[in-house]
Write an enzyme that holds these catalytic residues in place. Structure first.
Site, short mmCIF file in Angstrom:
data_model
loop_
_atom_site.label_atom_id
_atom_site.label_comp_id
_atom_site.label_asym_id
_atom_site.label_seq_id
_atom_site.Cartn_x
_atom_site.Cartn_y
_atom_site.Cartn_z
N ASP A 11 -40.43 92.58 -11.66
CA ASP A 11 -40.91 91.52 -10.59
C ASP A 11 -40.27 90.25 -11.20
OD1 ASP A 11 -42.51 89.93 -9.38
OD2 ASP A 11 -44.50 90.44 -10.21
N ASP A 107 -38.61 89.82 -4.18
CA ASP A 107 -38.60 89.51 -5.52
C ASP A 107 -39.10 90.58 -6.38
OD1 ASP A 107 -40.99 88.99 -5.12
OD2 ASP A 107 -40.91 87.09 -6.52
N GLU A 108 -39.34 91.92 -5.88
CA GLU A 108 -39.82 92.95 -6.61
C GLU A 108 -39.52 94.33 -6.04
OE1 GLU A 108 -44.05 93.94 -6.85
OE2 GLU A 108 -44.40 92.05 -5.58
#
Length: 396
Positions: A11, A107-108
């Site tokens: 993350d 973003d993860e």
């Protein structure tokens, strides 16, 4: 006996803000926030650096309030192109370690690194990945290490920024169960009070709850969450999962070719309701709507448009689809209609560029819609109906 798996959840930390800081080194160490509309004092904070968070700046906070807490706060707009490029480069780094990378959002993502077992210690491997992202992209990230996706996700949230956390099944009673039910991945903010009213205040309470009661109150989804709270999660890391959800849509062939506007708009309303239901089930919102029209002579046209703010509710989808229909319709008899939503984004990453007053109004509408959805879940989709008002072009 089930085979042991090594799953990472990575993350990125304060991603939107971190991307801007990496782009402009003079911002390092300063309180930075990304806002939906930074020129307006009533705009909403999307994300902020940890320096800003230390001053009390939070996501969804109005800009005026954030500036009051942190007068030195630097507020910037989200740069979509920089974010897209940074995300692309980050996932390219992950893919160099394993082909089993599942992107969850910009973003993860999850990585299945089982083939590394016995070759390198998982914490050392995580440290190498974290260091490489920092060196090549100048971006911070946290990594959770576990035998399954749920535990890896929970682990990555435990230490931020730049954390590496291991969460094994034997750690569950000590590390996972004491956490508030509000911290459990998969439980929506609007259902937290429903869990608490049942006396389920912690993840441990859920793990030990009566399955019959959980199913009665929350259906099959509740049983899945109960399983997860006990550390059970067999879901594979699926590299194709993110691509599958790039669009959600429904279409229907009309009983007869028609020019009847009442039938046409009622059909669009029904399609919008089905699309809304699937978007909610997947926990995503849409940044674009596409309309498909097939005429009596089988000629087919499609029209699409992006929306300023991500949408999911039936009324919003219907408004866009109806607008597209009015512009595209040739007055010829219609045989088929379809509505698709595209450019999907997970709900937690969907932000709205709202002023404070419309933000409060939006919260009230969300509470009403949640009540309506609860009624539909219990008594069926037809228990509550919205009617199409032709003259006004809105729903009542």
């Amino acid at each position: 006996m089930k085979p042991v798996r090594l799953i990472f959840h990575l993350d990125m930390n304060s991603f939107f803000a971190s991307v801007e800081i990496a782009h402009d080194k003079t911002l390092k160490g300063k309180p930075v926030a990304i806002a939906g509309n930074p020129k307006e004092r009533k705009g909403i904070i999307v994300t902020s650096s940890y320096e800003a968070r230390a001053k009390g700046v939070k996501t969804t906070m109005p800009i005026w309030q954030a500036k009051k807490l942190c007068p030195a706060l630097i507020i910037l707009p989200a740069n979509r192109e920089r974010i897209r490029l940074a995300s692309q480069r980050m996932f390219a780094i992950l893919a160099s370690y394993t082909p089993l990378v599942q992107q969850v959002s910009v973003d993860e993502g999850y990585l299945d690194l089982t083939h590394y077992l016995g070759q390198i210690h998982p914490v050392k491997l995580a440290g190498q990945i974290q260091a490489r992202i920092a060196e090549e992209l100048d971006l911070p990230c946290s990594i959770g290490i576990a035998p399954n996706k749920f535990l890896a996700k929970m682990a990555s949230d435990m230490k931020k920024p730049n954390g590496i956390t291991v969460l094994r099944k034997r750690d569950i009673p000590k590390k996972l169960w004491p956490l508030s039910i509000s911290e459990m991945h998969g439980i929506g903010k609007r259902t937290i009070e429903k869990w608490r009213r049942l006396g389920i205040l912690t993840i441990g309470d859920l793990a030990k709850a009566d399955p019959l009661l959980v199913k009665q109150k929350f259906g099959e989804r509740g049983l899945v969450l109960l399983d997860r709270s006990n550390g059970h999660d067999d879901r594979p890391v699926d590299p194709d999962a993110y691509e599958e959800f790039k669009s959600v849509g429904h279409s229907t062939t009309l009983r007869a070719d028609t020019r009847n506007e009442q039938i046409i708009f009622q059909t669009l309303a029904e399609l919008a309701a089905k699309v809304q239901k699937r978007l909610k089930q997947k926990g995503v919102m849409a940044r674009g709507v596409q309309l498909t029209i097939r005429y009596h002579d089988w000629k087919m046209v499609t029209r699409s448009q992006k929306v300023l703010n991500p949408i999911r509710e039936q009324a919003d989808i219907l408004q866009q689809a109806s607008s597209l229909f009015k512009k595209a319709w040739t007055q010829e008899p219609v045989r088929l209609l379809g509505i698709s939503t595209y450019d999907l984004i997970e709900q937690q990453y969907a932000y709205k560029q709202l002023d404070l007053f419309s933000y409060e109004k939006d919260q009230k509408e969300e509470q009403l819609l949640e009540t309506i959805n609860d009624i539909k879940a219990k008594f069926g989709d037809h228990a509550v109906q919205k009617g199409w008002h032709q003259n006004r072009g809105t729903q009542k």
